[in-house]
Design a protein around this motif. Structure first.
Motif, PDB file in Angstrom:
ATOM      1  N   LYS A  88      34.472  35.022  66.824  1.00  8.38           N
ATOM      2  CA  LYS A  88      35.437  35.126  66.685  1.00  8.38           C
ATOM      3  C   LYS A  88      36.669  34.529  65.034  1.00  8.38           C
ATOM      4  N   ILE A  92      37.318  35.708  61.021  1.00  7.40           N
ATOM      5  CA  ILE A  92      39.037  35.622  60.838  1.00  7.40           C
ATOM      6  C   ILE A  92      39.281  34.661  59.654  1.00  7.40           C
ATOM      7  N   THR A  95      37.564  36.356  56.752  1.00  9.79           N
ATOM      8  CA  THR A  95      38.670  37.740  56.331  1.00  9.79           C
ATOM      9  C   THR A  95      39.698  37.499  55.337  1.00  9.79           C
ATOM     10  N   LYS A 234      36.925  47.322  60.901  1.00  4.61           N
ATOM     11  CA  LYS A 234      36.765  46.097  61.413  1.00  4.61           C
ATOM     12  C   LYS A 234      37.271  45.463  60.481  1.00  4.61           C
ATOM     13  N   GLN A 238      41.530  43.762  61.313  1.00  4.73           N
ATOM     14  CA  GLN A 238      41.125  41.960  60.923  1.00  4.73           C
ATOM     15  C   GLN A 238      42.488  41.706  60.048  1.00  4.73           C
ATOM     16  N   SER A 241      45.801  42.191  61.329  1.00  4.07           N
ATOM     17  CA  SER A 241      46.246  41.072  62.222  1.00  4.07           C
ATOM     18  C   SER A 241      46.357  39.477  61.461  1.00  4.07           C
TER      19      SER A 241
END
Length: 582
Positions: A88, A92, A95, A234, A238, A241
């Protein structure tokens, strides 16, 4: 029972200090680049030329706001690493890097064609427009660089590679000052020369930072992955978020840009270029304050993320309170200097002596608001990391929206001095707003908005790793567990495992004493988990094989492994994180 050991902030404070000073130097390059350009230009050209550079400050703040929008989510990366969710964390991280490139390209595409229009928007004083246009022709390119470079600094900070950031920042600042003097003082390139100096120093700094980052590849925890491998959906989820997490900190900077622009319009209308010069110096003071706030916030962000990810609520609270005290101390020094010696700043900017009285009054009134900036700024960082987005957003908006209308209202009562008073009143209102929200809307026990401790933690202490402490903490942990009705068998296993791992930390870190935070957690099945965090030498007990050792790394690790169900290891922020399940 009376415990020998207590929970302290020794380890996390050492880590904070390790991160803070390199981060301060790094942050200074972002804020002081324009300040130094302004001082040099103000002395080598005119104070009006300096005002032209500062009129472009909102674009610098806009780029910084975008970088905060995406890079603040490195707190999410730290939380994921703290919770041992490495895949994870990698997604992140990847991204965030991808978004930084996208936004940098958008800045160039949207701003470069409209330089002339931007000059009119940034200042109503027509005599400044020509210099503003010249500066923007180069400076817009720098705004794109700011986004990418700022994100990469967060990468290095999260990896614990703060020395590289510090070195590149010093390198950048030296080049920037030298080139500004050469381009402006010797080649007479005017404000455009100041912009050239900034962008060239940025490029050299970025090259230096990336070269040494890839050279230290063996220390990296994070890996870049293809964010589009699992589809655009996805990546989009992300990204949303990330935006939600970074929005509060970004709003602060974006609203600050709007605030700077709006106040420039008000003071320009009230007092022309002289009043704009006063405000430019006030903006300099605000930049210095924000520099300390950002350095403290950026340094604490990955630590708080790690602590919160581990559910170490006691450590999280200690970290926040220490950072607040630390920040207010530094800002207090800045405020005291301005209150007692505002003329020094006015001389630095080469202001005429006949403007000293009104300029000194403006600085003294404005400086009081910096204490509020320090308190609110750290809270916004903190709320962002612990995912209290509403609290962070409310405080961010309060910091940004009240000043312009208050400045307009108070300027009609007290003239130009009403503008400076508006900054103080804004901080008072922001404090009232967040107090009301946390106390009466959320109905939290305090403004920290997390539990005071994890109820599953029975033992939470801090020690220095040595033989004596290893033995004593083993005995004490056994007694604590037995007193809480944990079986003697489990308690003894915990004590033995704890003694062996502490002894190992002490031996391999003998050249430099290691601090260790120890927590023992009991789950629903009455099984125990030992959670250790230390700043000793890198050592992964999972991979350790006694036969591979050439010296005394003892049979203790083998003994410890025989007592445990599972051992997990992570290296976060240059700290060892070891989780032992009994």
């Amino acid at each position: 029972m009376e415990l020998i050991y207590k929970k302290t902030d020794a380890l996390i404070n050492k880590k904070f200090r390790d991160l803070f000073f390199p981060t301060l130097i790094t942050t200074a390059t972002i804020y002081l680049g324009n300040i130094m350009s302004g001082i040099i230009v103000g002395n080598l050209i005119t104070p009006e030329a300096m005002a032209s550079i500062y009129a472009c400050m909102p674009l610098n703040q806009l780029a910084t706001a975008i970088s905060y929008l995406i890079a603040t989510s490195f707190g999410m990366v730290a939380v994921a690493l703290g919770a041992r969710q490495n895949e994870k964390a990698n997604y992140i991280f990847s991204t965030i890097l991808t978004l930084s490139i996208i936004f940098a390209m958008l800045m160039l595409f949207l701003l470069l064609p409209f330089q002339n229009e931007l000059a009119g928007i940034l200042s109503r004083v027509e005599e400044l427009h020509e210099d503003i246009q010249k500066y923007l022709s180069v400076f817009i390119i720098r705004t794109a660089l700011i986004i990418v470079i700022s994100v990469w600094r967060y990468v290095l900070r999260t990896e614990g590679l703060v020395k590289i950031i510090k070195q590149s920042a010093i390198f950048q600042q030296i080049i920037s000052i030298i080139l500004t003097i050469i381009f402006v003082g010797y080649f007479y390139l005017g404000v455009r020369g100041a912009a050239y100096a900034l962008i060239i120093s940025d490029i050299f700094s970025a090259i230096y930072m990336l070269a040494f980052y890839y050279k230290s590849a063996e220390m990296h925890n994070l890996k870049f992955v293809n964010v589009f491998h699992d589809g655009f959906k996805k990546f989009f989820i992300q990204s949303m978020s990330i935006f939600k997490t970074g929005a509060p900190a970004s709003i602060v900077i974006a609203l600050a840009a709007v605030k700077v622009w709006a106040i420039y319009q008000i003071v320009g209308t009230l007092g022309g270029s002289s009043a704009m010069i006063f405000y430019a110096i006030c903006v300099t003071c605000l930049s210095v304050a924000n520099m300390f706030v950002a350095a403290c916030g950026d340094s604490s962000l990955p630590i708080i993320g790690m602590l919160y990810g581990e559910k170490d609520f006691v450590g999280t609270r200690l970290m926040l309170k220490n950072v607040q005290k630390f920040t207010l101390f530094f800002i207090g020094i800045v405020v005291a200097f301005i209150l007692f010696s505002p003329e020094t700043l006015l001389k630095i900017y080469n202001l005429p002596v006949n403007n000293f009285e009104s300029g000194a009054l403006a600085l003294r009134i404005f400086s009081i608001s910096l204490l509020g900036v320090a308190f609110s700024g750290i809270l916004i960082y903190y709320y962002t990391v612990i995912q209290q987005r509403s609290a962070a957003a409310i405080l961010s908006i309060s910091e940004g929206i009240f000043t312009p209308p208050l400045a307009w209202i108070l300027s009609n009562i007290w003239g130009i001095n009403g503008v400076w008073v508006a900054f103080i009143l804004t901080e008072i209102i922001s404090f009232i707003v967040i107090f009301f929200y946390t106390k009466f809307i959320i109905k939290s026990e305090d403004y920290i908005l997390i539990d005071k401790a994890d109820p599953k933690i029975l033992y939470d202490v801090s020690i220095t790793a040595n033989l004596e402490n290893a033995v004593k903490i083993s005995e004490e942990s056994i007694n604590v567990l037995k007193n809480n009705f944990i079986s003697a068998k489990t308690a003894v296993k915990v004590g033995v495992a704890l003694e062996e791992i502490i002894l190992n930390i002490a031996k391999i870190s003998s050249k430099k004493s290691a601090n260790v935070d120890v927590r023992i957690k009991i789950n629903e099945n009455q099984n125990a988990t030992i959670i250790l965090r230390d700043n000793g030498k890198i050592f992964n007990p999972v991979e350790y094989n006694q036969n591979d050792s050439e010296n005394f790394l003892m049979d203790g690790i083998k003994v410890m492994k025989s007592l445990t169900k599972n051992i997990q290891y992570n290296r976060i922020l240059g700290l060892n994180q070891t989780v032992i399940e009994i």
